[in-house]
Design a protein around this motif. Structure first.
Motif, PDB file in Angstrom:
ATOM      1  N   ASP A   8       0.774  -1.320  -0.006  1.00 46.16           N
ATOM      2  CA  ASP A   8      -0.002   0.052  -0.099  1.00 46.16           C
ATOM      3  C   ASP A   8       0.775   1.290  -0.006  1.00 46.16           C
ATOM      4  O   ASP A   8       0.461   2.233  -0.559  1.00 46.16           O
ATOM      5  CB  ASP A   8      -0.738  -0.099   1.177  1.00 46.16           C
ATOM      6  CG  ASP A   8      -2.243  -0.679   0.863  1.00 46.16           C
ATOM      7  OD1 ASP A   8      -2.216  -1.415   0.041  1.00 46.16           O
ATOM      8  OD2 ASP A   8      -3.298  -0.873   1.649  1.00 46.16           O
ATOM      9  N   ALA A   9       1.836   1.253   0.763  1.00 49.00           N
ATOM     10  CA  ALA A   9       2.969   2.380   0.624  1.00 49.00           C
ATOM     11  C   ALA A   9       3.323   2.482  -0.830  1.00 49.00           C
ATOM     12  O   ALA A   9       3.635   3.663  -1.195  1.00 49.00           O
ATOM     13  CB  ALA A   9       3.921   2.323   1.370  1.00 49.00           C
ATOM     14  N   HIS A  10       3.910   1.516  -1.626  1.00 48.85           N
ATOM     15  CA  HIS A  10       4.290   1.603  -2.974  1.00 48.85           C
ATOM     16  C   HIS A  10       2.994   2.118  -3.685  1.00 48.85           C
ATOM     17  O   HIS A  10       3.292   3.057  -4.759  1.00 48.85           O
ATOM     18  CB  HIS A  10       4.571   0.311  -3.437  1.00 48.85           C
ATOM     19  CG  HIS A  10       4.652   0.246  -4.862  1.00 48.85           C
ATOM     20  ND1 HIS A  10       5.878   0.893  -5.648  1.00 48.85           N
ATOM     21  CD2 HIS A  10       4.243  -0.259  -5.814  1.00 48.85           C
ATOM     22  CE1 HIS A  10       5.889   0.648  -6.598  1.00 48.85           C
ATOM     23  NE2 HIS A  10       4.775  -0.036  -7.273  1.00 48.85           N
ATOM     24  N   LEU A  11       1.635   1.726  -3.605  1.00 43.19           N
ATOM     25  CA  LEU A  11       0.744   2.287  -4.335  1.00 43.19           C
ATOM     26  C   LEU A  11       0.267   3.842  -4.086  1.00 43.19           C
ATOM     27  O   LEU A  11       0.157   4.477  -5.091  1.00 43.19           O
ATOM     28  CB  LEU A  11      -0.892   1.338  -3.824  1.00 43.19           C
ATOM     29  CG  LEU A  11      -1.022   0.048  -4.678  1.00 43.19           C
ATOM     30  CD1 LEU A  11      -2.367  -0.325  -3.992  1.00 43.19           C
ATOM     31  CD2 LEU A  11      -1.179   0.449  -6.105  1.00 43.19           C
ATOM     32  N   LEU A  12       0.448   4.183  -2.797  1.00 43.50           N
ATOM     33  CA  LEU A  12       0.248   5.550  -2.565  1.00 43.50           C
ATOM     34  C   LEU A  12       1.358   6.426  -3.254  1.00 43.50           C
ATOM     35  O   LEU A  12       1.113   7.409  -3.763  1.00 43.50           O
ATOM     36  CB  LEU A  12       0.327   5.791  -1.082  1.00 43.50           C
ATOM     37  CG  LEU A  12      -0.922   5.179  -0.237  1.00 43.50           C
ATOM     38  CD1 LEU A  12      -0.655   5.285   1.198  1.00 43.50           C
ATOM     39  CD2 LEU A  12      -2.148   6.226  -0.503  1.00 43.50           C
ATOM     40  N   ALA A  13       2.591   5.975  -3.281  1.00 45.21           N
ATOM     41  CA  ALA A  13       3.630   6.519  -3.895  1.00 45.21           C
ATOM     42  C   ALA A  13       3.302   6.876  -5.322  1.00 45.21           C
ATOM     43  O   ALA A  13       3.561   7.827  -5.873  1.00 45.21           O
ATOM     44  CB  ALA A  13       5.250   5.943  -3.516  1.00 45.21           C
ATOM     45  N   GLU A  14       2.846   5.672  -5.900  1.00 47.16           N
ATOM     46  CA  GLU A  14       2.672   5.680  -7.458  1.00 47.16           C
ATOM     47  C   GLU A  14       1.462   6.571  -7.738  1.00 47.16           C
ATOM     48  O   GLU A  14       1.364   7.214  -8.743  1.00 47.16           O
ATOM     49  CB  GLU A  14       2.545   4.205  -7.799  1.00 47.16           C
ATOM     50  CG  GLU A  14       3.677   3.355  -7.939  1.00 47.16           C
ATOM     51  CD  GLU A  14       4.550   3.816  -9.067  1.00 47.16           C
ATOM     52  OE1 GLU A  14       4.475   3.324 -10.297  1.00 47.16           O
ATOM     53  OE2 GLU A  14       5.544   4.716  -8.692  1.00 47.16           O
ATOM     54  N   ILE A  15       0.396   6.473  -6.887  1.00 43.38           N
ATOM     55  CA  ILE A  15      -0.613   7.489  -7.077  1.00 43.38           C
ATOM     56  C   ILE A  15      -0.329   8.762  -7.314  1.00 43.38           C
ATOM     57  O   ILE A  15      -0.649   9.650  -8.138  1.00 43.38           O
ATOM     58  CB  ILE A  15      -1.923   7.297  -5.891  1.00 43.38           C
ATOM     59  CG1 ILE A  15      -2.439   5.839  -6.063  1.00 43.38           C
ATOM     60  CG2 ILE A  15      -2.762   8.180  -6.018  1.00 43.38           C
ATOM     61  CD1 ILE A  15      -3.313   5.409  -5.138  1.00 43.38           C
TER      62      ILE A  15
END
Length: 239
Positions: free
Chosen positions: A105-112
């Motif tokens: 989820d940390a990766h997803l938030l950074a990509e968003i």
């Protein structure tokens, strides 16, 4: 620019930092509170271009409130509060299992915030609370960034001038103990001549409550790393 994904829980934050190209430059689990904020500021200072401004750091987090959001805003970062339902939809779209994990989820938030921030609004930073803490947060940030850059500069100089000191102190280069020893023995020759008793005295004066023999025995051999030479037969011998 740097893009920070912050998957937060009650006691910790899972952080991922990526660059413009989408390359992950750091992942950490940081504690809640001032200690965690300090560690995040250090990570940003390590990876952000020294000429960049704080607004070149974009943060994605699943809340617009909490003990981290206002300090991040006050530090000048651009914070996007991403709705958890939107994160869940991103997760379903980009993950084969759709299962939640803090690091993912940390990766997803950074990509968003890197790729899709045009569809999200930054959190406003003009609240009364933000104004009250802005000066302190900016000062805190500047001191951390300055310390990180000074330590990096010191590490670079020691690599050229005194590799033995760098080998001795390693990751503790910014600690009071290392700085006390470097101040007392700033040259390689002085470092080689430090006795264990002198080193113990310096560490005690620097605030270490218990000075273990192990610590002295680890540091002393490194500090004396240049007290050997190769003789004419090619064998290593003590001077």
């Amino acid at each position: 620019m740097l893009f920070v994904g912050d998957d937060w829980a009650e006691a910790h934050h899972d952080i991922e930092i990526g660059n413009d190209e989408g390359r992950v430059v750091a992942r950490r689990r940081l504690p809640e509170g001032l200690a965690g904020i300090t560690m995040l500021q250090e990570l940003v200072a390590e990876h952000l271009d020294p000429a960049a401004e704080p607004d070149q750091v974009l943060v994605g987090i699943e809340t617009e409130r909490g003990p981290w959001v206002q300090p991040l805003l006050a530090a000048g970062y651009v914070v996007y509060a991403i709705n958890p339902m939107q994160v869940a939809r991103y997760r379903e779209r980009h993950s084969t299992s759709g299962a939640k994990s803090d690091q993912a989820d940390a990766h997803l938030l950074a990509e968003i915030v890197r790729l899709d921030r045009a569809h999200h609004r930054p959190v406003a930073g003009d609240s009364e609370t933000a104004e009250h803490i802005k000066v302190a947060a900016r000062a805190h940030q500047r001191m951390i960034w300055s310390r990180v850059r000074q330590v990096n500069s010191l590490r670079s100089m020691l690599r050229e001038y005194s590799p033995a000191a760098l080998a001795a102190f390693g990751a503790d280069l910014a600690g009071r103990e290392a700085l006390a020893v470097l101040a007392a023995a700033p040259t390689p020759d002085q470092g080689r001549r430090l006795s264990q008793a002198r080193l113990e005295s310096l560490l005690s004066k620097a605030g270490r409550q218990e000075v273990s023999d192990l610590l002295c025995k680890q540091w002393l051999p490194s500090l004396r790393g240049h007290c050997y030479h190769h003789d004419h037969d090619g064998q290593r011998g003590a001077r």
